[in-house]
Write an enzyme that holds these catalytic residues in place. Structure first.
Site, PDB file in Angstrom:
ATOM      1  N   LYS A   1      41.095  81.266  49.733  1.00 53.96           N
ATOM      2  CA  LYS A   1      40.132  82.828  50.669  1.00 53.96           C
ATOM      3  C   LYS A   1      40.403  81.191  51.460  1.00 53.96           C
ATOM      4  CE  LYS A   1      35.051  84.026  51.191  1.00 53.96           C
ATOM      5  NZ  LYS A   1      34.064  83.978  49.948  1.00 53.96           N
TER       6      LYS A   1
ATOM      7  N   GLU B   1      44.569  72.373  45.058  1.00 59.94           N
ATOM      8  CA  GLU B   1      45.256  72.773  43.925  1.00 59.94           C
ATOM      9  C   GLU B   1      46.493  73.959  44.051  1.00 59.94           C
ATOM     10  OE1 GLU B   1      42.266  72.342  43.102  1.00 59.94           O
ATOM     11  OE2 GLU B   1      40.804  72.151  41.972  1.00 59.94           O
TER      12      GLU B   1
ATOM     13  N   GLY C   1      34.598  84.737  46.357  1.00 59.81           N
ATOM     14  CA  GLY C   1      35.793  84.686  45.113  1.00 59.81           C
ATOM     15  C   GLY C   1      36.372  85.132  43.985  1.00 59.81           C
ATOM     16  N   ARG C   2      34.536  85.329  43.191  1.00 60.54           N
ATOM     17  CA  ARG C   2      35.042  85.398  42.291  1.00 60.54           C
ATOM     18  C   ARG C   2      34.848  87.089  42.038  1.00 60.54           C
ATOM     19  NH1 ARG C   2      30.927  82.394  43.046  1.00 60.54           N
ATOM     20  NH2 ARG C   2      29.015  83.222  42.778  1.00 60.54           N
TER      21      ARG C   2
ATOM     22  N   GLU D   1      29.547  81.135  37.542  1.00 55.08           N
ATOM     23  CA  GLU D   1      29.760  80.300  38.706  1.00 55.08           C
ATOM     24  C   GLU D   1      28.717  81.268  39.608  1.00 55.08           C
ATOM     25  OE1 GLU D   1      33.238  79.190  40.675  1.00 55.08           O
ATOM     26  OE2 GLU D   1      33.311  80.688  41.729  1.00 55.08           O
TER      27      GLU D   1
ATOM     28  N   HIS E   1      39.023  85.248  12.788  1.00 55.48           N
ATOM     29  CA  HIS E   1      39.845  84.445  11.362  1.00 55.48           C
ATOM     30  C   HIS E   1      39.481  82.547  12.459  1.00 55.48           C
ATOM     31  CE1 HIS E   1      41.463  87.052   8.982  1.00 55.48           C
ATOM     32  NE2 HIS E   1      41.265  87.627  10.492  1.00 55.48           N
TER      33      HIS E   1
ATOM     34  N   LYS F   1      34.968  69.973  44.912  1.00 60.95           N
ATOM     35  CA  LYS F   1      36.293  69.827  45.227  1.00 60.95           C
ATOM     36  C   LYS F   1      35.887  67.937  46.001  1.00 60.95           C
ATOM     37  CE  LYS F   1      36.805  74.536  45.713  1.00 60.95           C
ATOM     38  NZ  LYS F   1      36.797  76.225  46.655  1.00 60.95           N
TER      39      LYS F   1
HETATM   40  O1  F6P Z   1      35.914  77.718  42.085  1.00 62.51           O
HETATM   41  C1  F6P Z   1      35.698  77.261  43.324  1.00 62.51           C
HETATM   42  C2  F6P Z   1      35.861  78.291  43.839  1.00 62.51           C
HETATM   43  O2  F6P Z   1      35.353  78.453  45.284  1.00 62.51           O
HETATM   44  C3  F6P Z   1      36.138  80.266  43.659  1.00 62.51           C
HETATM   45  O3  F6P Z   1      34.678  80.368  43.436  1.00 62.51           O
HETATM   46  C4  F6P Z   1      37.290  80.193  43.765  1.00 62.51           C
HETATM   47  O4  F6P Z   1      37.155  82.020  43.640  1.00 62.51           O
HETATM   48  C5  F6P Z   1      38.061  79.040  43.838  1.00 62.51           C
HETATM   49  O5  F6P Z   1      37.088  78.057  44.199  1.00 62.51           O
HETATM   50  C6  F6P Z   1      39.040  79.144  44.800  1.00 62.51           C
HETATM   51  O6  F6P Z   1      38.840  79.085  46.301  1.00 62.51           O
HETATM   52  P1  F6P Z   1      39.791  79.403  47.422  1.00 62.51           P
HETATM   53  O7  F6P Z   1      40.353  81.324  47.330  1.00 62.51           O
HETATM   54  O8  F6P Z   1      39.389  79.294  48.889  1.00 62.51           O
HETATM   55  O9  F6P Z   1      41.139  78.718  46.896  1.00 62.51           O
END
Ligand code: F6P
Length: 548
Positions: free
Chosen positions: A206, A212, A267-268, A353, A384, A512
């Site tokens: 986003k 990462e 995002g989620r 979240e 199990h 972050k």
């Molecule tokens: O993990 C936190 C978050 O802000 C999520 O809400 C989001 O989905 C994810 O990081 C990834 O962020 P981005 O899509 O900006 O890379």
């Protein structure tokens, strides 16, 4: 004391809980043959059986009062109408607009966003069709066979969960891969399975600033250029999904392969947007549109059904009943469908979240519990492993069981066995086993005297453990759309009652910032002494012992 705790609806539930907490579900079933009819709902083929809960008709009435006191119906309208209910980020919350038909109108700051939504859907349609049909090929002219989603959190878990859930609809010519973790092992092990000539990387972020994702994307880019021997290959093998178009162009992604979405998509909650691109490529656009249609069907139900017949409202209120009035700290998601193996992890982010918050909408610390820990595994594997605790542990763990009535793999008696386990679990969690029943069983097995008496306490099950069961015919795209939207709205219901903002995530943003600050210190020539002694030592031990 907060307004919520002191409210008449809350207090009424509080005293009702002490009236009914010793009721036995097995007796409620024995004395009321219509209990299932009273406490179940169906929305075009999706059944929610919530009769195996510690509730009476009075409980539901009081929970509905709580929702009404919280102005839930107004909040639903405010969300769907594009009001900026994500106040800490001053944003509308409109994942629901992403699944609206083209003739709808949803205004954000006076502008109808639906034409933009369908413009991007058209773009996804053209691109996914051309990848699937082989019209768009790689740098060396070969057809794309691997799609690799590089993203994390909401930019990964939804597509990962949905591609796995809808595998029976996936193209046999394509394999979907997902790389999230900054741990190099994730991308290294994925790259080993790939052929650069037939691989498409989709960088999903986003913000397009997430450490990462950007690190993995650069590693993938370097790998591709090395394998194909040309920077020009990037244009054919990379696509991006983002709200940050200036950053995607800095990365060098061909603007024709950049798919946009908007800040009013959390995002989620974003798998319905261009973040769903890997899903659309893998299962085809028609199936992706069935997924959207399923989500939209649940939206219509949520907006229009009265609260007592409203599936997300009922699920959300039951969660509050246990979390706030019985003090349960967690709840389990138990899909009896291997294709839903990533659904618990997907809901972990969606729920925790969203509603793992400690201040209310006005910024005051809350004096009641908000969200619980969400966990789970597909049945029967979980049986199990951790079901022991659910059956006989000291804590109550409410659980949602999800199961398809029919399997895509109808081999022998597998599916009947799977469902017999599912139904037997909810039944026995409800019934338990009394001491008299356990004693009779042991006697029938020939035990007597001390050996019987010493084993007896271990064989007693308290029962009265609450479960919901969600049944559907088969896990098709439409059904999955309904299921996901059901949980999205359930979360919203709970956030409204708790008076919290379900749509920000400042706790994760904090993580972050911290990682970016500490990174240069790991490379420092000087010993680090600016943190607490634990952190200083961890950093300095790494500095001394790292090999590369
Ligand atoms: O993990 C936190 C978050 O802000 C999520 O809400 C989001 O989905 C994810 O990081 C990834 O962020 P981005 O899509 O900006 O890379």
């Amino acid at each position: 004391m907060s307004n919520l705790i002191s409210s008449s609806a809350w207090q009424a539930l509080y005293s009702h809980q002490s009236d009914i907490r010793n009721l036995k579900m097995r007796e409620l079933f024995a004395t009321d043959s219509s209990r299932f009819d009273k406490f179940s709902l169906q929305i075009d083929g999706l059944l929610l059986d919530y009769s195996k809960n510690l509730i009476t008709e009075k409980t539901i009435e009081l929970l509905i009062n709580l929702a009404s006191q919280s102005n839930l119906s107004d909040w639903i309208k405010r969300q769907f109408n594009g009001e900026k209910i994500n106040t800490s980020e001053s944003r509308a919350v409109l994942h629901t607009a992403l699944r609206c038909p083209p003739n709808s109108t949803v205004l954000v700051d006076g502008k109808n966003v639906i034409p933009d939504v369908h413009r991007v859907l058209d773009h996804i349609r053209r691109y996914s069709n051309s990848i699937r049909s082989g019209i768009t090929v790689g740098h060396t002219g070969k057809q794309i066979r691997h799609i690799v989603n590089i993203g994390i959190g909401g930019s990964a878990l939804g597509p990962l969960m949905a591609c796995e859930a809808l595998k029976p609809f996936g193209s046999k010519d394509l394999t979907a891969h997902f790389v999230s973790n900054v741990d190099a092992t994730d991308i290294a092990e994925t790259l080993k399975k790939l052929d650069a000539e037939t691989t498409l990387f989709i960088v999903s972020s986003k913000t397009f600033t997430t450490q990462e994702t950007l690190t993995n994307a650069h590693t993938a880019r370097a790998w591709l250029v090395k394998r194909l021997g040309s920077e020009l290959a990037v244009a054919k093998h990379f696509a991006a999904v983002s709200t940050n178009l200036s950053e995607t162009s800095k990365f060098g992604i061909n603007p024709e392969n950049v798919f946009e979405f908007w800040d009013w998509v959390g995002g989620r909650y974003s798998l319905w947007s261009a973040i769903g691109l890997p899903i659309a490529i893998y299962i085809g656009m028609e199936n992706f549109e069935r997924l959207l249609a399923g989500g939209h069907a649940m939206d219509e139900h949520f907006r229009n059904a009265p609260l007592e017949k409203n599936m997300p409202a009922i699920l959300g209120l039951l969660g509050i009943w246990y979390g706030n009035f019985f003090g349960t700290g967690s709840y389990a998601i138990l899909p009896y469908d291997q294709y839903l193996q990533h659904f618990p992890a997907y809901l972990q982010q969606l729920e925790m979240e969203s509603n793992g918050k400690r201040v209310d909408r006005e910024g005051n610390p809350v004096d009641y519990d908000t969200h619980f820990v969400v966990w789970g595994e597909p049945g029967t594997n979980g049986q199990h492993s951790f079901y022991q605790l659910i059956h006989q542990g000291t804590r109550m763990v409410p659980a949602d069981f999800l199961a398809p009535l029919n399997s895509y793999n109808p081999i022998g008696e597998h599916h009947a066995m799977l469902l017999s386990n599912c139904f037997a679990q909810t039944e026995s969690l409800m019934l338990g086993k009394t001491e008299a029943e356990a004693r009779a069983e042991l006697i029938a097995q020939g035990l007597t005297g001390n050996s019987l008496e010493s084993l007896l306490p271990c064989k007693v099950f308290p029962g009265n453990r609450p479960t919901n069961t969600l049944l559907f015919n088969q896990l098709d795209p439409y059904t999955l759309g309904k299921l996901i939207a059901l949980y999205e709205h359930k979360i919203f219901v709970q956030s409204v009652v708790w008076n919290i903002n379900a749509f920000d995530q400042w706790g994760v943003e904090f993580g972050k910032q911290l990682a970016n600050k500490l990174l240069p210190e790991l490379r420092s020539e000087e010993a680090i002494s600016t943190h607490d002694s634990s952190t200083n030592n961890l950093i300095n031990i790494y500095r001394k012992r790292r090999i590369s």
